[in-house]
Design an enzyme around this catalytic site. Structure first.
Site, short mmCIF file in Angstrom:
data_model
loop_
_atom_site.label_atom_id
_atom_site.label_comp_id
_atom_site.label_asym_id
_atom_site.label_seq_id
_atom_site.Cartn_x
_atom_site.Cartn_y
_atom_site.Cartn_z
N ARG A 170 18.24 -15.18 10.51
CA ARG A 170 17.88 -14.52 9.25
C ARG A 170 18.89 -13.41 8.96
O ARG A 170 19.06 -12.50 9.77
CB ARG A 170 16.46 -13.95 9.34
CG ARG A 170 16.10 -13.15 8.11
CD ARG A 170 14.64 -12.68 8.08
NE ARG A 170 14.50 -11.82 6.92
CZ ARG A 170 14.16 -10.53 6.95
NH1 ARG A 170 13.84 -9.94 8.09
NH2 ARG A 170 14.12 -9.81 5.86
N HIS A 174 17.88 -6.51 1.05
CA HIS A 174 17.36 -5.71 2.17
C HIS A 174 17.84 -4.27 1.95
O HIS A 174 18.62 -3.72 2.72
CB HIS A 174 17.87 -6.30 3.49
CG HIS A 174 17.08 -5.88 4.70
ND1 HIS A 174 16.48 -6.78 5.56
CD2 HIS A 174 16.81 -4.67 5.22
CE1 HIS A 174 15.89 -6.13 6.56
NE2 HIS A 174 16.08 -4.83 6.37
N GLU A 184 10.44 -5.79 2.63
CA GLU A 184 9.62 -4.59 2.80
C GLU A 184 9.61 -3.66 1.58
O GLU A 184 10.31 -2.65 1.53
CB GLU A 184 10.07 -3.81 4.04
CG GLU A 184 9.99 -4.62 5.32
CD GLU A 184 10.23 -3.79 6.57
OE1 GLU A 184 10.68 -2.64 6.44
OE2 GLU A 184 9.96 -4.29 7.67
N ASN A 217 7.00 -8.96 8.64
CA ASN A 217 7.70 -8.13 9.62
C ASN A 217 6.63 -7.33 10.34
O ASN A 217 5.96 -6.51 9.72
CB ASN A 217 8.67 -7.17 8.93
CG ASN A 217 9.79 -7.88 8.20
OD1 ASN A 217 9.93 -9.10 8.30
ND2 ASN A 217 10.60 -7.13 7.49
N TYR A 234 5.53 -4.95 13.60
CA TYR A 234 5.97 -4.11 14.72
C TYR A 234 4.84 -3.39 15.42
O TYR A 234 4.85 -3.19 16.61
CB TYR A 234 6.95 -3.04 14.21
CG TYR A 234 8.31 -3.59 13.80
CD1 TYR A 234 9.36 -3.62 14.71
CD2 TYR A 234 8.54 -4.06 12.52
CE1 TYR A 234 10.60 -4.11 14.35
CE2 TYR A 234 9.78 -4.55 12.15
CZ TYR A 234 10.81 -4.58 13.08
OH TYR A 234 12.04 -5.07 12.73
N GLU A 252 10.38 -10.51 11.25
CA GLU A 252 10.92 -9.49 12.16
C GLU A 252 9.86 -9.11 13.18
O GLU A 252 8.68 -9.01 12.83
CB GLU A 252 11.31 -8.19 11.43
CG GLU A 252 12.51 -8.29 10.54
CD GLU A 252 12.87 -6.96 9.85
OE1 GLU A 252 12.51 -5.89 10.38
OE2 GLU A 252 13.51 -7.02 8.79
#
Ligand code: GBH
Length: 481
Positions: free
Chosen positions: A112, A156, A199, A327, A329, A387
């Site tokens: 990616r 991005h 995001e 994504n 985390y 991600e």
């Protein structure tokens, strides 16, 4: 357990399925089986790595690239750690073949990457900079020559500086869709998967409301909410433009860091609270895309500062997607309560475990709940983890080794919990580890390393960390090691 697909059995058995899952894993331990079958991923599951243009490319002025808001911001004193910039970063602009060699050695099937808009259109709109586009043609050809499938993010965060007003200006959403349609058309003979934006909250709120990201503004609520709207509108118009300019098979989605709500315990009321919180707290972004409207609780919350919506906006924003990229985390814990909202967010106690970045608290079940909440609420056709990864206080030993056992621990735990989502039948198709290599970590400059390859930023030498070796094994075995 193998046959127990919770989507066939319905919501009511979710908790039972969870218990059964834990039981299965324990049985394997009890019988000392060498292969934990429960942690094998399905055939065809895609393993990849992720990066983003401004974080790895460097070549900030090479071959006619125009500045982005991140060039301006990082060159403004006091905005990034030690004034660090992406001028050189990993110099992937020149070293891309070496980087694709690293991917090859890992054995990934996908990569990616993102496109720097101002490399292709230095002023954000025409004229085209053909040399900028050529760079991406070279990268994509090299990936394909190595049997690695490119997944391309069109935005991005590196907005062309020249666009007047940036995301405050509604015209930027249209400029994005023109750019997205153009690039997708040029690449779609070789690229089948596009993500519009990465995001929303980071390039809208963090850039325009709180100011710690480019362009570093602190606008009032009305304007900042309008910026959010322009962000999701850009996505929607972008989806339409990509579809209009590419073959039918082209898959379009986005990469979004929805807030991930994890129920404090797996009981019906708390699971419902997590789902409700997911829907309501992601209202300006993912919820709007999935439902084609700003939901009532959001409109109440913003009141007179609600974004101005023009006819057709919400239809564009809700353009059907082939996949949702998440994504993921870190978790946010939530519990049911008797407030009007019906839920309360649990603050992390100060002793809560975290990784090397202060915001990155450790709770690997978030990757399961992130997938589950989104799928139960909106039934997307496909999910990718676009991600997942962590910073770590990596040290290169004199022997040239980086023993990032903490990153291995983080990744192993996340992949264990992601496996549960796959096992329960959620349509997770692939996983992109953030990141292939250490890179420019935005406002944190080079002080936070997220790579599975160590980069010496003086010599640009790349060294595989222990986590790279570990990930290579995961991919080769197609199971969590
Ligand atoms: C992702 O953001 C990005 O897509 C990627 O570019 C980045 O390198 C990676 O994660 C690692 O950070 O400064 O305390 O306000 C993850 C979500 C949102 C996490 C913004 C850091 C800023 C925290 N990020 N957040 S703070």
């Amino acid at each position: 357990m193998k046959k127990m697909n919770r989507r066939q059995f319905g919501k009511s058995v979710a908790a039972a399925a969870a218990t059964a899952y834990a039981g299965t894993a324990m049985q394997h331990l009890a019988f000392g089986q060498p292969e934990p079958m429960a942690l094998r991923y399905p055939k065809g599951f895609l393993w990849g790595c992720a990066t983003a243009a401004y974080q790895v490319e460097g070549g900030a002025q090479a071959d006619g690239r125009g500045p982005s808001v991140w060039d301006t911001f990082s060159h403004t004193p006091g905005k990034t750690y030690h004034g660090e910039t992406g001028d050189v970063a990993d110099d992937s602009y020149h070293l891309y073949k070496e980087d694709i060699g690293l991917l090859k050695a890992l054995g990934v099937s996908t990569y990616r990457m993102s496109i720097s808009w101002s490399r292709v259109f230095p002023s954000g709109t025409t004229p085209l900079n053909p040399k900028g586009l050529d760079y991406y043609n070279r990268v994509i050809d090299e990936l394909l020559a190595n049997n690695i499938t490119p997944y391309v993010t069109l935005f991005h965060w590196d907005l062309p500086q020249a666009l007047p007003g940036g995301w405050r200006n509604r015209d930027t959403s249209k400029a994005f869709s023109d750019y997205a349609g153009f690039v997708a058309k040029k690449l779609s003979d070789r690229v089948q998967h596009f993500m519009t934006t990465n995001e929303f909250v980071c390039f809208t709120d963090l850039g325009y409301r709180y100011g710690q990201f480019a362009p570093g503004l602190r606008l009032g609520d009305a304007e900042a909410n309008q910026v959010r709207h322009h962000g999701i509108l850009a996505h929607g118009l972008g989806v339409q433009a990509i579809r209009a300019n590419t073959p039918k098979e082209t898959q379009v989605g986005l990469a979004e860091n929805a807030v991930v709500y994890v129920p404090v315990m797996e009981t019906k009321e708390h699971i419902e609270a997590a789902e409700k919180a997911t829907r309501e707290d992601n209202a300006p972004f993912l919820t709007a895309l999935m439902e084609g409207k700003y939901i009532e609780s959001y409109l109440q919350q913003v009141g007179a500062n609600a974004p101005k919506v023009e006819p057709g906006d919400m239809e564009a924003i809700a353009s059907p997607l082939d996949f949702v990229g998440l994504n993921i985390y870190t978790p946010t814990y939530v519990r049911a309560d008797d407030s009007a909202k019906g839920y309360a967010v649990e603050p992390n106690p100060s002793s809560y475990p975290h990784m090397y970045s202060p915001w990155l608290t450790l709770g690997p079940e978030c990757i399961y709940w992130g997938v589950r909440n989104v799928c139960d609420l909106w039934k997307p056709k496909g999910i990718y983890i676009t991600e997942n990864g962590t910073s770590s206080d990596d040290v290169l030993s004199p022997e040239g080794r980086v023993e990032d056992v903490d990153r291995v621990m983080y990744l192993r735990n996340h992949l264990t919990h992601l496996h549960r989502a796959v096992d329960e039948g959620y349509p997770v198709k692939g996983y992109f580890l953030w990141s292939l290599m250490d890179n420019f970590e935005w406002a944190d400059g080079y002080s936070k390393r997220f790579g599975i390859h160590y980069v010496d930023f003086k010599t640009l030498k790349r060294t595989p960390k222990l986590s790279a070796e570990w990930y290579r094994n995961v991919i080769a075995q197609n199971r969590v090691e």
